[in-house]
Structures are given as structure tokens and as C-alpha cells.
Design an enzyme around this catalytic site. Structure first.
Site: not given
Length: 308
Positions: A82-84, A192, A86, A254, A242, A237, A88, A190
Site C-alpha cells: 500500500t502506498g500514498k 513479478v 495507490a 512504479d 521501486n 522518483d 497493489v 504482470e
């Protein structure tokens, strides 16, 4: 599961390291990793039909492992990170009674109420929408404008991954996840990692390579940056958080904030910052400073991008 139903990311008590600014946090769950769904089993009520027929598709030819049948079901297996901007999710797309299935990473950008739009003004320079009403809404950060930005970030990442996938397929000089599809602000990619266990590949920041492995990863890093520059991009970024390492291959992820280094007035600055951050990590791990000179590499990349 909707975004506002997700648990907040658990944070460690110690301060951030110098390399993890604005990076997503892996969810720590007090239960075993989710097991993969049996594609031959009857789908649960919470499963959904594949959205393949409703979405924009990734580059052709589609990989052989990808399930494109409309009879497939998408089964949610849990949250990968989880991120700021989005979260996944791990999704298995499988056709019942056939044994045919694949793992996907579903990246879902937050809506206008929940997404945190931080530091996005600089990234959006050089991106344009056709109608002035939409441009004014984005500039003024209205609710409609924030939704427009979320859609732009998802579309920008999908477009960049599609182009880089095609370049990588031809040259082998850059590796990115295959962009399966784009539907609104959901990007299917995909997966990974270890498909049998459903475990994502480690980020570069997590690996402890030997000297030889480190040198090889740096060579891959430089090649990937050259490919990006020639395509007119800066990651925007880039950091060891990432970049994934899978089977010895460096995989770039990302890219929603991908920057057009020519159209964006700050493009050269974003590119230089990307180089400084990754060069500092490799130097800290033992690469000679002369080999990772960020100034020399930045100059090379600016020439490759045609702005020097």
C-alpha cells in the site's frame, strides 16, 4: 474490497532510512501468505468476471502466460503493498475447469477523496489535456480535477510501461512488468516474483548482492537509464524501493510520475535526481565512486535524450 475498507499500513517504530522517502509500506499480516486459488474450484461469490473485454490492452503480441479468455474469473488473494497514491493487490485470473490461470498485480489508484496528491505539480508539467475546463480543474485541485490527475497518472504509467516493454522485448536492455490492461484508474500488471508461493520479488533495497552481482546490477541500471533517456523519459522518483530483483534481473516498477524530459521544464532536474539516488545506493553497497559518478552519468543521459 474497496480502498476505504483496507487496513492502514503498519509502520515500524524506527525512523525512515535515507532511501525510503515516500515509499509504500508492505502490509504486515499476522497470518500465512494467501494460498493460490484452485482454478478448477467453483468461484466464490466475491470473485468477479475478468474485465479484459472492458479494458485497454497491453502491447501485442500478448505473452503466452496471459489469460485473455472472457470466461476467466478474477480472484482477490490479498494486498501486496500500500502506498500514498495507490494500493497493489494480488489477483489470480483463471478459467474454471481448465487449469489455465495467471497471477496479476492490480494497482488501484485512490479516488479523489482518499488519494494524497503530494508533490505532483512538477511531474504534471508537460502533460496536457484537450479541454481548458479540465486543465483548470486540475490546476485548481477541485474534486473533478483530482480525479482527472489520478486518471492521468494511471494512463501515464500504462503508456510508459507499454513503450518500455516493447523496447525491452526488442533489445533486452530494460525490464519492466508487462502492462496487461488499463481500466479507469486500475492498472493490471504482470506479477513479478514466485508465482507458486505468490511472493513478490524483493526490492533492490532488500537484497545483499556479492561484489560481482552488484557490478552486474549497476550495469543493468545504467543500461535501463540509457533506454529511458533515449525514449525521452526520466523515471521521476527512482530509488532502490521501486526496482525489483528477479532471477538476477533488475526490473523497474512504479512509473506513474514518469517525466517527459524534453516537454517538462524540470525534466533534466528529475533525471539528475534519479541518478543521484541510485548511484548513492550502489556506492554505499561498495561500488567505486568513480564507477557511479552521478554527474558524468547525468551528462551522458542528457545527451542520449537530445537535450545537451
Amino acid at each position: 474490497m474497496r480502498d476505504h475498507d483496507l487496513p492502514a499500513p503498519q509502520r515500524r517504530g524506527r525512523g525512515k532510512s535515507r532511501f525510503d522517502d515516500d515509499e509504500p509500506h508492505f502490509l504486515k499480516r499476522g497470518r500465512p501468505e494467501p494460498t493460490l486459488a484452485d482454478p478448477d474450484a467453483e468461484p466464490d461469490a466475491e470473485d468477479r468476471w475478468s474485465s479484459w473485454d472492458q479494458a485497454v490492452h497491453g502491447p501485442e503480441p500478448h505473452p503466452a502466460w496471459l489469460v485473455t479468455e472472457l470466461a476467466a474469473r478474477d480472484t482477490e488473494l490479498g494486498v501486496l503493498k500500500t502506498g500514498k497514491e495507490a494500493d497493489v493487490h494480488l489477483v489470480r485470473r483463471a478459467v474454471p475447469d481448465t487449469g489455465r490461470g495467471c497471477l496479476l498485480a492490480a494497482k488501484r489508484y485512490r479516488d479523489a477523496q482518499h488519494r494524497l496528491f503530494h508533490r505532483d505539480a512538477g511531474y504534471l508539467e508537460g502533460r496536457r489535456v484537450r479541454r481548458s475546463r479540465e486543465m483548470r480543474a486540475m490546476t485548481g485541485r477541485t474534486a473533478f480535477g483530482r480525479q482527472m490527475i489520478a486518471g492521468q497518472w494511471a494512463a501515464a504509467e500504462f503508456a510508459a510501461l507499454s513503450r518500455l516493454w516493447e523496447i525491452g522485448a526488442d533489445s533486452g536492455r530494460i525490464a519492466v512488468p508487462y502492462p496487461v490492461q488499463l481500466l479507469g484508474t486500475e492498472l493490471m500488471l504482470e506479477f513479478v516474483g514466485d508465482a507458486e508461493a505468490g511472493e513478490a520479488a524483493p526490492r533492490l533495497a532488500q537484497v545483499r548482492p556479492t561484489d560481482a552481482e552488484l557490478a552486474d546490477l549497476w550495469e543493468q541500471m545504467v543500461e535501463a537509464l540509457v533506454v529511458l533517456a533515449r525514449a525521452g523519459y526520466a523515471h521521476g522518483d527512482l530509488s532502490p524501493y521501486n526496482l525489483l530483483v528477479h532471477a538476477g534481473r533488475l526490473v523497474m516498477i512504479d512509473l506513474p510520475q514518469v517525466v517527459d524530459v524534453v516537454a517538462n521544464p524540470q525534466g533534466g532536474e528529475f533525471l539528475a535526481r534519479d541518478v543521484r539516488v541510485v548511484a548513492a545506493w550502489f556506492t554505499a553497497r561498495g561500488m567505486p565512486a568513480s564507477a557511479t559518478d552521478p554527474v558524468a552519468l547525468t551528462e551522458t543521459l542528457l545527451r542520449e535524450a537530445g537535450i545537451r
